[in-house]
Motif scaffolding. Structure first.
Motif, PDB file in Angstrom:
ATOM      1  N   VAL A  97       8.192  12.961 -25.344  1.00 34.22           N
ATOM      2  CA  VAL A  97       9.418  12.884 -23.845  1.00 34.22           C
ATOM      3  C   VAL A  97      10.365  11.286 -23.974  1.00 34.22           C
ATOM      4  O   VAL A  97       9.402   9.798 -24.777  1.00 34.22           O
ATOM      5  N   GLU A  98      11.692  11.553 -24.653  1.00 33.70           N
ATOM      6  CA  GLU A  98      12.470   9.874 -24.481  1.00 33.70           C
ATOM      7  C   GLU A  98      13.097   9.907 -23.275  1.00 33.70           C
ATOM      8  O   GLU A  98      13.767  10.653 -22.654  1.00 33.70           O
ATOM      9  N   ILE A  99      13.175   8.348 -23.181  1.00 33.96           N
ATOM     10  CA  ILE A  99      13.623   8.559 -21.875  1.00 33.96           C
ATOM     11  C   ILE A  99      14.963   7.468 -22.236  1.00 33.96           C
ATOM     12  O   ILE A  99      14.691   6.322 -22.849  1.00 33.96           O
ATOM     13  N   ARG A 100      15.978   7.456 -21.821  1.00 36.00           N
ATOM     14  CA  ARG A 100      17.055   6.553 -21.410  1.00 36.00           C
ATOM     15  C   ARG A 100      18.107   6.242 -20.330  1.00 36.00           C
ATOM     16  O   ARG A 100      17.803   6.960 -19.778  1.00 36.00           O
ATOM     17  N   HIS A 101      18.343   5.257 -20.765  1.00 35.73           N
ATOM     18  CA  HIS A 101      19.290   5.123 -18.765  1.00 35.73           C
ATOM     19  C   HIS A 101      20.826   4.940 -18.897  1.00 35.73           C
ATOM     20  O   HIS A 101      21.195   4.741 -20.200  1.00 35.73           O
ATOM     21  N   HIS A 102      21.544   5.815 -18.835  1.00 35.12           N
ATOM     22  CA  HIS A 102      22.880   5.613 -18.607  1.00 35.12           C
ATOM     23  C   HIS A 102      23.404   5.529 -17.344  1.00 35.12           C
ATOM     24  O   HIS A 102      23.531   6.188 -16.230  1.00 35.12           O
ATOM     25  N   GLY A 103      24.607   4.210 -17.014  1.00 36.85           N
ATOM     26  CA  GLY A 103      24.514   3.867 -14.906  1.00 36.85           C
ATOM     27  C   GLY A 103      23.379   3.893 -14.366  1.00 36.85           C
ATOM     28  O   GLY A 103      22.275   3.133 -15.031  1.00 36.85           O
ATOM     29  N   ALA A 104      23.289   4.676 -13.499  1.00 38.10           N
ATOM     30  CA  ALA A 104      22.541   4.698 -13.247  1.00 38.10           C
ATOM     31  C   ALA A 104      21.580   5.963 -12.929  1.00 38.10           C
ATOM     32  O   ALA A 104      20.559   6.236 -12.117  1.00 38.10           O
ATOM     33  N   SER A 105      21.829   6.645 -13.980  1.00 37.69           N
ATOM     34  CA  SER A 105      20.525   7.440 -14.141  1.00 37.69           C
ATOM     35  C   SER A 105      19.985   7.389 -15.586  1.00 37.69           C
ATOM     36  O   SER A 105      19.700   6.871 -16.260  1.00 37.69           O
ATOM     37  N   ALA A 106      18.283   7.765 -14.902  1.00 38.94           N
ATOM     38  CA  ALA A 106      17.662   8.280 -15.821  1.00 38.94           C
ATOM     39  C   ALA A 106      17.629   9.983 -16.824  1.00 38.94           C
ATOM     40  O   ALA A 106      17.909  10.733 -16.184  1.00 38.94           O
ATOM     41  N   VAL A 107      18.588   9.229 -18.437  1.00 39.94           N
ATOM     42  CA  VAL A 107      17.905  10.570 -18.971  1.00 39.94           C
ATOM     43  C   VAL A 107      17.171  10.920 -19.551  1.00 39.94           C
ATOM     44  O   VAL A 107      16.278  10.401 -20.475  1.00 39.94           O
ATOM     45  N   VAL A 108      16.255  12.029 -19.663  1.00 40.26           N
ATOM     46  CA  VAL A 108      14.912  12.558 -19.839  1.00 40.26           C
ATOM     47  C   VAL A 108      14.752  13.430 -21.095  1.00 40.26           C
ATOM     48  O   VAL A 108      14.938  14.435 -20.524  1.00 40.26           O
ATOM     49  N   THR A 109      14.511  12.885 -22.398  1.00 40.45           N
ATOM     50  CA  THR A 109      14.680  14.438 -23.077  1.00 40.45           C
ATOM     51  C   THR A 109      13.404  14.778 -23.383  1.00 40.45           C
ATOM     52  O   THR A 109      12.741  13.761 -23.541  1.00 40.45           O
ATOM     53  N   VAL A 110      13.057  16.252 -23.186  1.00 46.23           N
ATOM     54  CA  VAL A 110      11.582  16.738 -23.387  1.00 46.23           C
ATOM     55  C   VAL A 110      11.734  17.239 -24.131  1.00 46.23           C
ATOM     56  O   VAL A 110      12.805  18.770 -24.638  1.00 46.23           O
ATOM     57  N   THR A 111      11.496  16.989 -25.631  1.00 47.00           N
ATOM     58  CA  THR A 111      10.595  18.339 -26.709  1.00 47.00           C
ATOM     59  C   THR A 111       9.614  18.825 -27.035  1.00 47.00           C
ATOM     60  O   THR A 111       8.343  18.306 -27.061  1.00 47.00           O
ATOM     61  N   GLY A 112       9.918  20.212 -27.653  1.00 45.86           N
ATOM     62  CA  GLY A 112       8.012  20.524 -26.932  1.00 45.86           C
ATOM     63  C   GLY A 112       7.699  22.163 -26.695  1.00 45.86           C
ATOM     64  O   GLY A 112       8.552  22.401 -26.029  1.00 45.86           O
ATOM     65  N   GLU A 113       6.901  21.692 -25.555  1.00 48.38           N
ATOM     66  CA  GLU A 113       5.876  22.661 -25.224  1.00 48.38           C
ATOM     67  C   GLU A 113       5.656  21.628 -23.792  1.00 48.38           C
ATOM     68  O   GLU A 113       4.801  21.097 -23.690  1.00 48.38           O
ATOM     69  N   LEU A 114       5.553  22.621 -22.568  1.00 45.47           N
ATOM     70  CA  LEU A 114       5.583  22.031 -21.141  1.00 45.47           C
ATOM     71  C   LEU A 114       4.334  22.594 -20.828  1.00 45.47           C
ATOM     72  O   LEU A 114       4.804  24.081 -20.368  1.00 45.47           O
ATOM     73  N   ASP A 115       3.090  22.791 -20.939  1.00 45.98           N
ATOM     74  CA  ASP A 115       2.352  23.190 -20.203  1.00 45.98           C
ATOM     75  C   ASP A 115       1.154  22.528 -19.770  1.00 45.98           C
ATOM     76  O   ASP A 115       1.348  21.088 -19.311  1.00 45.98           O
ATOM     77  N   HIS A 116       0.160  23.138 -18.818  1.00 49.30           N
ATOM     78  CA  HIS A 116      -0.713  22.843 -18.394  1.00 49.30           C
ATOM     79  C   HIS A 116      -1.336  21.310 -19.310  1.00 49.30           C
ATOM     80  O   HIS A 116      -1.379  20.190 -18.375  1.00 49.30           O
ATOM     81  N   HIS A 117      -1.580  21.655 -21.079  1.00 52.54           N
ATOM     82  CA  HIS A 117      -2.383  20.544 -21.441  1.00 52.54           C
ATOM     83  C   HIS A 117      -1.456  19.579 -21.649  1.00 52.54           C
ATOM     84  O   HIS A 117      -1.536  18.366 -21.761  1.00 52.54           O
ATOM     85  N   THR A 118       0.558  19.416 -21.166  1.00 47.78           N
ATOM     86  CA  THR A 118       1.171  18.134 -21.668  1.00 47.78           C
ATOM     87  C   THR A 118       1.952  18.107 -20.744  1.00 47.78           C
ATOM     88  O   THR A 118       2.797  17.002 -20.440  1.00 47.78           O
ATOM     89  N   ALA A 119       1.676  18.758 -19.626  1.00 50.68           N
ATOM     90  CA  ALA A 119       2.508  18.430 -17.928  1.00 50.68           C
ATOM     91  C   ALA A 119       2.260  16.996 -17.542  1.00 50.68           C
ATOM     92  O   ALA A 119       3.792  15.937 -17.204  1.00 50.68           O
ATOM     93  N   ASP A 120       1.412  16.354 -17.826  1.00 50.96           N
ATOM     94  CA  ASP A 120       1.432  15.121 -17.208  1.00 50.96           C
ATOM     95  C   ASP A 120       1.947  13.664 -18.112  1.00 50.96           C
ATOM     96  O   ASP A 120       2.544  13.091 -17.161  1.00 50.96           O
ATOM     97  N   LEU A 121       2.487  14.298 -19.424  1.00 46.05           N
ATOM     98  CA  LEU A 121       3.391  13.593 -19.502  1.00 46.05           C
ATOM     99  C   LEU A 121       5.022  13.582 -19.048  1.00 46.05           C
ATOM    100  O   LEU A 121       5.035  11.461 -19.081  1.00 46.05           O
ATOM    101  N   LEU A 122       5.021  14.602 -18.595  1.00 39.88           N
ATOM    102  CA  LEU A 122       6.511  14.363 -18.271  1.00 39.88           C
ATOM    103  C   LEU A 122       6.491  13.813 -16.760  1.00 39.88           C
ATOM    104  O   LEU A 122       7.490  13.381 -16.242  1.00 39.88           O
ATOM    105  N   ARG A 123       4.927  14.418 -15.724  1.00 40.25           N
ATOM    106  CA  ARG A 123       5.248  14.002 -14.703  1.00 40.25           C
ATOM    107  C   ARG A 123       5.141  12.195 -14.826  1.00 40.25           C
ATOM    108  O   ARG A 123       5.647  11.406 -13.725  1.00 40.25           O
ATOM    109  N   GLU A 124       4.208  11.885 -15.476  1.00 42.71           N
ATOM    110  CA  GLU A 124       4.225  10.216 -15.641  1.00 42.71           C
ATOM    111  C   GLU A 124       5.633   9.302 -15.949  1.00 42.71           C
ATOM    112  O   GLU A 124       5.945   8.202 -15.317  1.00 42.71           O
TER     113      GLU A 124
END
Length: 122
Positions: free
Chosen positions: A16-43
């Protein structure tokens, strides 16, 4: 105003990579989002909201797989973002990921864009 990458983290098959663009946060998600990895995106999404970014653009163009756990993370972030006057915008979904939203009907509650650029110009 894009301030470049302000944070990134990896856990197993997810990055997960985060960058800011004005008032928005752009969250780029790469790979597989599942039960084992979901907490990383949640956080990551909660961190953006905690930092005052209520408008989240989730770049799904590099997301190869997502199960119901990942969908629940996005739904939870959407509820919190909307409560804070913002929202979650999904961009660049691959067909395999878009199918999860179609099957569950969740596409009706998200704003979906073809690309991050169109999400940011909305």
């Amino acid at each position: 105003m894009d301030r470049g990458t302000v944070g990134s983290a990896s856990r197993g098959r997810l990055h997960v990579e985060i960058r800011h663009h004005g008032a928005s946060a752009v969250v780029t998600v790469t790979g597989e989002l599942d039960h084992h990895t979901a907490d990383l995106l949640r956080e990551s999404l909660e961190g953006c909201l905690d930092d005052g970014y209520a408008r989240l653009v989730v770049d799904c163009s590099r997301l190869e797989f997502m199960d119901s756990t990942g969908l629940n993370v996005l739904l939870g972030a959407r509820l919190r973002a909307e409560a804070e006057g913002g929202g979650v915008h999904l961009a660049g979904m691959q067909p395999v990921v878009a199918r999860v939203f179609e099957i569950t009907g969740a596409e009706a509650v998200f704003t979906v864009h073809d690309s991050v650029d169109t999400a940011l110009s909305d």
